[in-house]
Design an enzyme around this catalytic site. Structure first.
Site, short mmCIF file in Angstrom:
data_model
loop_
_atom_site.label_atom_id
_atom_site.label_comp_id
_atom_site.label_asym_id
_atom_site.label_seq_id
_atom_site.Cartn_x
_atom_site.Cartn_y
_atom_site.Cartn_z
N GLY A 138 0.87 -1.22 0.03
CA GLY A 138 0.05 0.11 -0.22
C GLY A 138 0.88 1.19 0.05
O GLY A 138 1.56 1.48 0.86
N ILE A 162 0.27 6.12 4.87
CA ILE A 162 1.03 5.35 5.97
C ILE A 162 2.22 4.64 5.32
O ILE A 162 3.26 4.71 6.00
CB ILE A 162 0.27 4.30 6.70
CG1 ILE A 162 -0.96 4.84 7.69
CG2 ILE A 162 1.05 3.44 7.79
CD1 ILE A 162 -1.72 4.01 8.32
N HIS A 186 10.21 38.16 3.64
CA HIS A 186 11.24 37.90 2.79
C HIS A 186 12.57 37.87 3.74
O HIS A 186 12.98 38.55 4.59
CB HIS A 186 11.70 38.95 1.78
CG HIS A 186 12.86 38.58 0.90
ND1 HIS A 186 13.17 37.50 0.09
CD2 HIS A 186 14.24 38.89 1.08
CE1 HIS A 186 14.16 37.31 -0.36
NE2 HIS A 186 14.87 38.28 0.37
#
Ligand code: FAD
Ligand code: NAI
Length: 475
Positions: free
Chosen positions: A190, A194, A454
């Site tokens: 998968g 996760i 900046h």
């Protein structure tokens, strides 16, 4: 005689504990029941998120990133590290102590807000005209009652058929966060959130990581341009992701796991791993709640069925978080918990599902809010896009992390921001500006005209907004 409450919350994860605190703030007599215990058997409220999810994973992601930087990035800054070594025991102990601080923090917040905490499993006993009777089974047994009940019982990891989690060789997120020695070969099934986060942790610590993903596209829910950029960067790091595979037999041996799979070309493959993480999604948790006993309806996916306001089919029973439809995210659970507490007292609690941010805490991080370019195309929406690479951002150069970009998608006619997608340093923090902008229905010109400090990474956000109108200043 049962102790009586205005609100009983079952589950003390981010959905439940936050709902309980908000209910108490609103003057309701509130109880929260949670059964999680630590290794000593003490209460450990905070749910999946605090104990085996968001918090420990981010602790290990941070520690492993420090290790990776010390080994690979410091030299460029003129910092020579000699004799670098990994003390995994200390790294895991630090992670555990971060978890404990969060558990204790929630117990403190319960006290501060006068939420009565019950440690044990809560289950419905019966419904009466005055409310619901709930049994708490913990060290002791107790019965309490609530006029309103908020169910926030969370979710559990989905196992692969034929390969149950043993947390020794076949690991869910729980085992993946507690591997005692860095595995040589780590398999991950998968390539979702996760898989990528935990795969990153163990790769940085020295494992050879192979991720096997069923779908042919990498991170299908992410904007395609961003997902492609991320895939390139992960491949460069050595995270081996194989897409379009079909998992076959998984054989668990004494010291290794063998996975048979068919690759995207249809060829049979066999891989042997020292550990296997299975991260193929999560399932709602209603175990032990006795939902059926009181007629609480579940939907076809096993979630507690709720309407847009988190109301269930039973009067004054509400459900929030992972146990109901929608993204399984801690901040989504929290928003629902707060909204439900406010609805109970007659306020107009609201969750805007269009502006829930997503973050994947890899390096670089991936974060987004709103629609992806592929969704806008599919919906036939006319849009303008603007991107700005971190390579052209002064702060990113100073940090030594110039990977990735910020991307704006805005309505072609009105210029309203429809989606913001970031892959790059601190994307998790940068996305907050986009969420605020979308919540206030800002245009890309609004962001382009706001003064940004900046040098800061947030200037890349301003520049991407300028790019929507093809007027970037620094690229
Ligand atoms: P849970 O956090 O699961 O809490 C439910 C609680 O209820 C648990 O304590 C459970 O023990 C208790 N309970 C269940 N039934 C009963 C009962 N009958 N009686 C008493 N108590 C009961 N989300 C993010 O937004 N950001 C992240 O970075 C992130 N990282 C994650 C990393 C991992 C590894 C995992 C697994 C998940 C991650 N998530 C993340 C998802 C996040 O953890 C969940 O979306 C969130 O925890 C859901 O909150 P919840 O309150 O609905 O449920
Ligand atoms: P996921 O849904 O993110 O990813 C699961 C992946 O497994 C998908 O890509 C899916 O296609 C794949 N898959 C499913 N069955 C498969 C099979 N048989 N073989 C190969 N691949 C298969 O689920 P994951 O990673 O388990 O995480 C669960 C949830 O937890 C996430 O969806 C998210 O909601 C939450 N979470 C959030 C985090 C964050 O916000 N940073 C971090 C970790 C988890």
């Amino acid at each position: 005689m049962a102790k009586e409450f205005d609100v009983v919350v079952i589950g003390g994860g981010p959905g439940g504990y936050v709902a309980a605190i908000r209910a108490a703030q609103l003057g309701l007599k509130t109880a929260c029941i949670d059964e999680w215990k630590n290794e000593k058997g003490d209460p450990a409220p905070g749910g999946t998120c605090t104990n085996v999810g968001c918090i420990p994973s981010k602790a290990l992601l941070q520690s492993s990133e420090h290790y990776d930087h010390a080994g690979h990035a410091f030299a460029e800054h003129g910092i020579d590290v000699k004799g670098l070594s990994l003390n995994l025991g200390q790294m895991l102990a630090r992670k555990d102590s971060v978890v404990k601080q969060n558990n204790d923090g929630i117990l403190y917040l319960f006290k501060k807000n006068k939420v009565s905490f019950f440690h044990g499993r809560g289950s419905f006993v019966k419904a009466e005209s005055s409310g619901y009777t709930i049994q708490v089974k913990g060290a002791a047994e107790e019965t309490i009652s609530g006029k309103h009940v908020i169910v926030a019982t969370g979710s559990n990891p989905r196992a692969l058929p034929g390969a149950p989690f043993d947390e020794k060789l076949v690991l869910s997120n729980t085992g993946a966060l507690a591997i005692g020695a860095v595995p040589k070969k780590l398999g991950v099934i998968g390539a979702g959130v996760i898989g990528l986060e935990m795969g990153s942790v163990w790769r940085r610590l020295g494992a050879e990581v192979t991720v096997l993903e069923a779908l042919p596209a990498f991170l299908g829910a992410v904007d395609e341009q961003i997902a492609k950029e991320a895939a390139k960067l992960f491949a460069k790091q050595g995270l081996g992701v194989h897409l379009g595979v079909k998992i076959g037999a998984i054989v668990v041996g004494k010291k290794e796991v063998t996975v048979d799979y068919t690759d995207d070309k249809g060829a049979a493959q066999k891989a042997v791993f020292d550990k296997l993480i299975v991260s193929i999604g999560r399932v709602p948790n209603t175990t032990g709640l006795n939902a059926e006993g009181v007629g609480l309806k579940l939907d076809e996916r096993g979630c507690i069925a709720v309407d847009g306001d988190c109301k269930t089919n039973l009067p004054n029973v509400w459900a929030v978080g992972d146990v109901v439809r929608g993204p399984m995210l801690a901040h989504k659970a929290e928003e629902e918990g707060v909204a439900v507490a406010e609805r109970i007292v007659g306020q107009h609690g609201h969750v805007n599902f269009n502006t829930i941010p997503w973050v994947i805490y890899t390096s670089p991080e991936i974060a987004w809010v709103g629609k992806t370019e592929q969704q806008l195309k599919a919906d036939g929406v006319a849009y303008k896009a603007g991107t700005f690479p971190f390579l052209a951002n002064g702060r990113a150069r100073a940090l030594g992390d110039t990977s990735g970009m910020v991307k704006f998608l805005a309505d072609a006619k009105t210029d309203e921001i429809l989606g913001v997608h970031i892959v790059g340093p601190m994307a998790s923090e940068l996305i907050a500006e986009a969420v605020v902008a979308m919540e206030f229905r800002a245009s890309s010109e609004d962001i382009a005209r706001i003064c940004h400090a900046h040098p800061s990474l947030s200037e890349a956000t301003k520049e991407a907004a300028l790019a929507v109108d093809k007027r970037s200043l620094n690229f």
